[in-house]
Design a protein around this motif. Structure first.
Motif, short mmCIF file in Angstrom:
data_model
loop_
_atom_site.label_atom_id
_atom_site.label_comp_id
_atom_site.label_asym_id
_atom_site.label_seq_id
_atom_site.Cartn_x
_atom_site.Cartn_y
_atom_site.Cartn_z
N PHE A 1 0.82 -0.97 -0.30
CA PHE A 1 0.13 0.12 0.06
C PHE A 1 1.06 1.41 -0.14
N THR A 2 -0.12 2.38 0.18
CA THR A 2 1.01 3.22 -0.54
C THR A 2 0.50 4.18 0.61
N PHE A 3 1.22 5.60 0.93
CA PHE A 3 0.60 6.79 1.68
C PHE A 3 1.51 7.86 1.19
N ASP A 4 1.10 9.18 1.39
CA ASP A 4 1.26 10.60 1.36
C ASP A 4 2.98 11.15 2.44
N GLN A 5 3.96 11.17 1.78
CA GLN A 5 4.82 11.46 2.57
C GLN A 5 5.92 12.54 1.92
N THR A 6 5.71 13.54 2.86
CA THR A 6 7.35 14.56 2.24
C THR A 6 8.64 13.87 2.94
N ASP A 7 9.36 13.74 2.23
CA ASP A 7 10.86 13.18 2.25
C ASP A 7 11.20 13.15 0.69
N SER A 8 12.61 12.59 0.66
CA SER A 8 13.49 12.31 0.01
C SER A 8 13.04 10.60 -0.94
N ASP A 9 13.73 10.88 -1.92
CA ASP A 9 12.95 9.21 -2.38
C ASP A 9 14.25 7.94 -2.16
N VAL A 10 13.59 6.80 -1.95
CA VAL A 10 14.39 5.86 -1.61
C VAL A 10 13.84 4.58 -2.11
N ALA A 11 15.04 4.73 -3.06
CA ALA A 11 14.74 3.26 -4.22
C ALA A 11 14.09 1.76 -3.57
N GLU A 12 13.16 1.00 -3.66
CA GLU A 12 12.29 -0.09 -2.71
C GLU A 12 13.82 -1.01 -2.74
N THR A 13 13.53 -0.95 -0.81
CA THR A 13 14.26 -1.65 -0.41
C THR A 13 14.11 -2.70 1.15
N GLY A 14 14.62 -3.52 1.82
CA GLY A 14 14.46 -4.63 2.56
C GLY A 14 14.48 -3.62 4.10
N ALA A 15 13.66 -4.01 5.18
CA ALA A 15 13.44 -3.32 6.06
C ALA A 15 12.35 -3.87 6.72
N SER A 16 12.77 -3.37 8.00
CA SER A 16 12.20 -4.27 9.36
C SER A 16 11.07 -3.25 9.50
N GLY A 17 9.75 -3.30 10.62
CA GLY A 17 9.53 -2.53 11.14
C GLY A 17 7.89 -2.86 11.53
N THR A 18 6.77 -1.99 12.07
CA THR A 18 5.44 -2.93 12.60
C THR A 18 4.26 -1.31 11.79
N LEU A 19 3.23 -2.30 11.16
CA LEU A 19 2.32 -1.59 11.25
C LEU A 19 1.28 -1.52 11.74
N TYR A 20 1.09 -0.96 12.08
CA TYR A 20 -0.68 -0.61 13.07
C TYR A 20 -1.67 -0.24 12.23
N ILE A 21 -3.17 -0.63 12.91
CA ILE A 21 -4.09 0.63 11.77
C ILE A 21 -4.98 0.59 13.23
N ASP A 22 -5.24 2.02 13.39
CA ASP A 22 -6.01 2.75 13.62
C ASP A 22 -7.63 2.81 13.61
N VAL A 23 -8.01 1.20 14.92
CA VAL A 23 -9.55 0.61 14.97
C VAL A 23 -10.23 1.69 15.65
N SER A 24 -10.03 3.04 15.92
CA SER A 24 -11.45 3.53 16.52
C SER A 24 -11.90 3.89 16.21
N GLN A 25 -13.68 4.18 16.03
CA GLN A 25 -14.64 3.82 15.29
C GLN A 25 -14.91 5.24 14.54
N ASN A 26 -14.60 6.40 14.73
CA ASN A 26 -14.45 7.27 13.91
C ASN A 26 -13.00 7.43 13.42
N PRO A 27 -12.37 7.04 12.76
CA PRO A 27 -10.39 6.98 12.69
C PRO A 27 -10.65 8.52 11.58
N GLY A 28 -9.27 9.38 12.12
CA GLY A 28 -9.40 10.74 11.45
C GLY A 28 -10.35 11.64 12.56
N THR A 29 -11.50 11.58 12.93
CA THR A 29 -11.28 12.65 13.76
C THR A 29 -11.99 12.26 15.57
#
Length: 821
Positions: free
Chosen positions: A433-461
């Motif tokens: 998936f993608t998201f907007d993020q203002t920063d310098s370009d990075v070629a596809e590379t292996g990485a580690s990290g964790t993805l979390y999803i907002d499960v509030s009733q009205n995400p964003g508000t």
């Protein structure tokens, strides 16, 4: 006698004595293809090496997404494979039972799972168990005690909408029911000097000009509603009923109308909410009055609430719910902390990647569980890239995201990709998936990290809830119950029986299988869910199943049964077919001719919706002749170009139904242990031998097999001497000078492992008198040739063995007589 002309060749009918057969029927018809009425052989099978060993008993075909080529899945067990998903399912999901090497329980797989590694396929472990495990944890729900809040300031507009600001976080959710109390009077003084005009002095009164306000005068002037005719920040003027002359007397504004019992609130922010309480306007949105001493507490009825969870997969499969938590008796709107939720998938080979959390909601119609949130376990990041201020992230497991979801990326090994409360821009596939993020370009590379999803009733508000973030898997329930819409529907979603077998696909996207004399059905469109209440019990043990014309034919050790209906929940009808045609082999069951064919005692039985059950081979075999040559209990059959292609422990045969003469029956040397017809390429694939070999049947580009065809026993009224013969065949189809080269190129491994005929000549003609072979000749053209003299007979037969098309055979007493054939 006149000459005999044999053409429009037929197959065998062992039921009939050889002298009573139809004129062009055969006693022997091996490897001969009779579709045109000529004698024509099938072609040399093409071997396909898939790296399998042992005797293959099941074949299933998938298609490689890269080039649409065939990929073979094979098993050494009698496995039943069913397709329940649409052909548009790019995953190529399939379901199967009978794989004892992998534990035997019903399974689900797809192309990626089954081919994830080196062949042969499916790879070891390339599946999930079909049924989902039962949740075995009881959640703990703890109420959050609501602390009474006090009001710092408020205002009320002309429509009666009150906006209340509390001194601390009010802890309310839109839709909560509250009790507002504590509002009394705002004190002041008044002055009247020789007229009806009364000046009321109340500091920071917040009143609005030209409105009716309730005043309490402790003497001199009657209390009641008055119209404000003039005002300043701390003084208003009203008109008294009569003139007076006094000053400094006590008075107050009556604020009791701000109190309200059991009103619903609308939350604006953590310290502000609104409700309706009719009365005079006071204050403004920009300048609320700050002298209020009201208090807020939860109202409404005390209700019983419990929580439960289900397992959930990225394929949207959902299990039965857990046992409910202990009862909470709380007011609606009271917050609850839910703990004890699983922090990882259950043990076993399953595709569970999260849970669904439910809570009860009470209404006039009863109490029901409603979905609070789908809680996906934190996901591991494997690759990242960024170009033109768009970040692309790939995860180890399906991310389960949609556009506009809010996510958090934490602890990324490339820290610039960390983000919080960020909206998903595009879903590329199940893992990226993608998201907007203002920063310098990075070629596809292996990485580690964790993805979390907002499960509030009205995400964003509303404040985000990143479940599992920092190892915190508790859930804070402050949700508005009015917005909960999806009820729990999986109460009866039992997993399939572990010993389920005979799996097939039925109408309405239902899977069906059986155990002994019990037939089980999945929930429509839910192949993982097999409600126990849908089970149907029959009198006899089931052997196999087949679906046709919206009905299910259940073949047993005795009578067949017909089951009809499109939804097991609505009930299915069961009808016994009173023809005692037991099924001897599940793998003999084939759907063809708009009917279902299977091996039974004495031949092949057939069922069609319009014709009922009957014997389809009754013109070719009876009980005695069938048992002499064919082992019906071991038949493995496939449907191929209107033919029933069957192998058994004693050989193999090909049967084609024929309306005028009942059917054409021939034998073949190609004995298969499994088969599959690929309807996309119109090819039949067969497994042969015990070395894991697969062949393509009747490839037109291969050399032809030798066939053998022997005529009926012809009887004449007189003893005669058949002295001349002629075979009309396509001799020019094969260059005699190229015979050795052609046959040397044949797969010698196939020849050695199957014992198929090696080339014995262009065309061999044999003649029998009184059941004895008296003449054999290699024929190389369609010219007349002489037969032996010096004998007389009234019983004769002919046999030909070749790989060329033979169109006619002519027999006569003399060469001249052949001209009348």
């Amino acid at each position: 006698m006149s000459a005999i002309r044999i053409t429009n060749f037929l197959g065998i009918a062992p039921k009939i004595a050889s002298e009573l057969l139809p004129d062009t029927a055969a006693q022997v018809a091996e490897n001969v293809n009779l579709y045109s009425g000529n004698l024509l052989s099938y072609t040399q099978p093409t071997g396909i090496d898939i790296g399998k060993s042992g005797e293959i008993k099941t074949i299933h075909i998938l298609r490689d997404p890269a080039d649409d080529s065939e990929v073979f899945l094979t098993w050494n067990d009698e496995v039943d494979v069913a397709i329940a998903a649409s052909n548009e399912d790019s995953l190529q999901r399939f379901y199967y039972t009978g794989d004892s090497e992998a534990g035997g329980v019903p399974k689900v797989s797809n192309f990626n799972l089954a081919t994830d590694g080196l062949g042969p396929y499916p790879v070891t472990g390339g599946f999930y168990d079909l049924g989902l495990p039962l949740p075995d944890t009881v959640l703990t729900a703890t109420e959050v005690e609501y602390t009474t809040k006090t009001s710092l300031s408020f205002f009320r507009d002309s429509a009666g909408k009150v906006t209340l600001n509390t001194s601390t976080d009010h802890g309310l959710t839109t839709g909560d029911t509250v009790i507002v109390s504590g509002f009394t009077y705002k004190s002041g003084t008044f002055t009247q000097s020789g007229s009806q005009t009364v000046f009321v002095d109340i500091t920071n009164h917040g009143l609005v000009n030209n409105t009716v306000v309730t005043f309490e005068f402790y003497n001199k002037i009657p209390s009641g509603p008055y119209v404000i005719t003039y005002l300043t920040a701390n003084r208003v003027s009203i008109q008294a009923p009569e003139e007076g002359d006094f000053s400094g007397e006590s008075c107050a504004i009556n604020l009791l109308s701000l109190n309200a019992a059991n009103v619903e609130v609308t939350v604006e922010d953590a310290n502000t909410f609104t409700y309706f309480a009719p009365g005079f306007p006071i204050g403004t949105e920009g300048s609320p009055v700050s002298y209020a001493f009201g208090k807020v507490e939860l109202g409404g009825l005390t209700q019983n609430r419990v929580y439960a969870y289900t397992w959930f997969t990225p394929w949207l499969e959902e299990s039965i719910a857990s046992e409910p938590s202990e009862d909470l008796f709380i007011k609606e709107g009271q917050d609850v902390t839910v703990s004890g939720l699983p922090t990882s998938k259950p043990s076993g080979n399953n595709f569970v990647r999260g849970v669904r959390l439910y809570r009860t909601v009470s209404s006039r119609s009863g109490t029901e569980f409603f979905l609070l949130a789908t809680l996906w376990f934190p996901n591991t990041i494997t690759n990242v890239a960024r170009a033109s201020n768009v970040a692309t992230v790939t995860t180890e497991y399906p991310h389960n995201l949609s556009v506009d979801d809010y996510i958090k990326v934490a602890n990324c090994s490339i820290s610039s990709f960390n983000t919080t409360n960020t909206e998903v821009k595009e879903v590329i596939d199940d893992y990226t998936f993608t998201f907007d993020q203002t920063d310098s370009d990075v070629a596809e590379t292996g990485a580690s990290g964790t993805l979390y999803i907002d499960v509030s009733q009205n995400p964003g508000t509303t404040p985000a809830i990143y479940w599992g973030d920092g190892g915190d898997y508790t859930f804070f329930d402050d949700f508005d119950s009015r917005l909960l819409q999806q009820s729990l529907t999986t109460d009866v979603y039992d997993p399939p029986p572990k010993n389920l077998e005979g799996l097939i696909s039925y109408q309405n996207n239902i899977l069906v299988g059986f155990v002994a004399n019990e037939v089980y059905f999945s929930e429509p469109n839910q192949p993982h869910a097999w409600p126990f209440e849908y089970k149907i019990t029959l009198e006899y043990d089931v052997v196999g199943l087949a679906a046709i014309s919206g009905a299910l034919l259940v073949l047993t050790e005795s009578y067949p049964y017909l089951i009809q209906g499109i939804d097991p929940a609505a009930g299915l009808s069961v009808q016994r077919i009173d023809q005692d045609h037991p099924c001897l082999s599940r793998r003999s069951i084939v759907v063809m001719y708009g009917a279902i064919v299977w091996a039974t005692h004495g031949g092949l039985a057939v069922y069609s919706p319009g014709g009922g059950a009957q014997m389809i081979t009754k013109y070719n075999y009876n009980g005695e002749t069938w048992k002499e040559t064919i082992d019906g209990t071991t038949i493995v059959a496939q449907f191929y170009r209107d033919k029933y292609f069957a192998s058994h422990s004693n050989g193999a045969f090909i049967f084609e139904r024929e309306s005028q003469r009942g059917g054409t029956f021939v034998t073949t040397d190609v004995v298969a242990t499994a088969g599959v017809f690929d309807s996309i390429t119109d090819k039949l694939y067969l497994a042969i031998g015990t070395a894991g070999e697969i062949i393509e049947w009747n490839n037109p580009d291969r050399p032809r097999l030798d066939y053998r065809w022997k005529s009926k026993t012809h009887k004449t009224t007189n003893m005669i001497n058949i002295g001349a013969a002629r075979v009309i065949a396509d001799f020019n189809d094969l260059d005699p000078n190229a015979l050795d080269a052609t046959w040397d190129s044949i797969d010698t491994n196939w020849e050695a492992t199957t014992g198929v005929y090696s080339y014995t000549g262009l065309l061999t003609f044999r003649f029998f008198a009184d059941k004895e072979l008296i003449f054999e000749k290699t024929v190389t053209n369609s010219d007349t040739f002489r037969l032996p003299t010096g004998y007389r007979t009234d019983t004769f037969e002919v046999e030909v063995e070749s790989n060329l098309r033979i169109r006619e055979i002519h027999l006569g007493e003399t060469p001249l007589q052949l001209k009348t054939a």
